[in-house]
Design an enzyme around this catalytic site. Structure first.
Site, PDB file in Angstrom:
ATOM      1  N   ALA A 131       0.929  -0.995   0.035  1.00  0.00           N
ATOM      2  CA  ALA A 131      -0.102  -0.048  -0.062  1.00  0.00           C
ATOM      3  C   ALA A 131       0.890   1.229  -0.088  1.00  0.00           C
ATOM      4  CB  ALA A 131      -1.062   0.045   1.227  1.00  0.00           C
ATOM      5  N   GLU A 138       7.243  -1.673   9.653  1.00  0.00           N
ATOM      6  CA  GLU A 138       6.871  -2.972  10.210  1.00  0.00           C
ATOM      7  C   GLU A 138       6.288  -3.206  11.583  1.00  0.00           C
ATOM      8  OE1 GLU A 138       6.316  -4.713   7.589  1.00  0.00           O
ATOM      9  OE2 GLU A 138       7.445  -3.978   5.907  1.00  0.00           O
ATOM     10  N   ASN A 153       4.168  -4.860  12.788  1.00  0.00           N
ATOM     11  CA  ASN A 153       3.528  -6.126  12.804  1.00  0.00           C
ATOM     12  C   ASN A 153       5.000  -6.889  13.431  1.00  0.00           C
ATOM     13  OD1 ASN A 153       3.669  -5.117   9.950  1.00  0.00           O
ATOM     14  ND2 ASN A 153       4.515  -7.056   9.602  1.00  0.00           N
TER      15      ASN A 153
END
Length: 200
Positions: free
Chosen positions: A13, A89, A91
Site C-alpha cells: 500500500a 513493519e 507487525n
C-alpha cells in the site's frame, strides 16, 4: 502534545514510502528523526528501510528484547532533541515494544509514527497491531486495491508452489513474491480454494 500514530494496511500500500517521505519532511527542516526496523527484516539490508519504488534510509535495527523506551531516551540524551520516531513493519514488534513506544510519547513527549500490517495471511491480528489498535492515539488506514478494484483489506501468502497457504508461522518476511493483497471477498475465495494467484 505528542501522540502515538498507527498507520496500517495490507501489503503493497506504500507504507514504507509514506514513512520515508514523512521523515524526510522533518529532516528537510533541520529536525532530527529516528527510524527503527526489526533486525530480522533484511529484505533491503540489515538496518535499512526500503520501499518498492526504490527509496531507502538507514534505520536502527532492534531485537525482540530491545527496550525501545530506554534506547530512545539514550539517543535523545546523546544527540539532542528528537522531533519524531518512525517505526516500519509494526507487525514485527512485540506488545512490550508498543507500550515502550507509548512511554516515549507520554514521558519524553516525542511523537511516534508506526507503520505496519493489521492482520496476517490468516486474517488474524498481529499481537503488536492488536495492541496498537487498543492504545494508539490516532489510527490511519493506508489504502490499496484488490485486482478486482475493491479496497484490499486482507493478504494471502503464497507457498513456493504458488498455492495459497492456509497455515504456517504468523511472521514470514517476504514481498510481492510471497504475498498478495485482496479484498475480503477474494481473500475468502482464496482461503476456500476458489481463487488462484494466476487469476490476478
Amino acid at each position: 502534545m505528542a501522540k502515538l500514530y498507527f498507520n496500517y494496511s495490507t501489503m503493497n500500500a506504500g507504507k514504507s514510502t509514506m514513512l520515508l517521505q514523512a521523515s524526510y519532511n522533518y529532516q528537510e527542516r533541520g529536525m532530527r528523526t529516528v527510524l527503527l526496523i526489526a533486525a530480522f527484516d533484511e529484505r533491503t539490508g540489515k538496518g535499512i528501510i526500503g520501499s518498492r519504488i526504490g527509496l531507502e534510509a538507514s534505520a536502527i535495527a532492534f531485537e525482540g528484547h530491545t527496550d525501545l523506551f530506554r534506547l530512545i531516551k539514550e539517543l535523545s540524551a546523546e544527540g539532542g532533541p528528537i522531533a519524531c520516531i518512525f517505526v516500519d513493519e509494526a507487525n514485527f514488534m512485540t506488545r512490550q515494544h508498543v507500550w515502550q513506544l507509548a512511554r516515549v510519547v507520554d514521558r519524553l513527549n516525542i511523537p511516534v509514527m508506526v507503520y505496519g500490517l493489521r492482520t496476517d495471511f490468516q486474517g488474524k491480528l498481529f499481537p503488536a497491531s492488536e495492541e496498537l489498535l487498543a492504545i494508539a492515539d490516532e489510527m490511519r488506514e493506508v489504502r490499496t486495491i484488490c485486482h478486482c478494484g475493491r479496497k484490499a483489506t486482507m493478504v494471502v501468502r503464497l507457498g513456493a508452489d504458488g498455492e495459497v497457504a492456509r497455515e504456517g508461522a504468523q511472521i514470514d518476511v517476504g514481498g510481492n513474491e510471497k504475498y498478495v493483497s485482496l479484498c475480503r471477498r477474494h481473500w475468502d475465495d482464496a482461503m476456500n480454494g476458489e481463487w488462484r494467484a494466476e487469476a490476478v
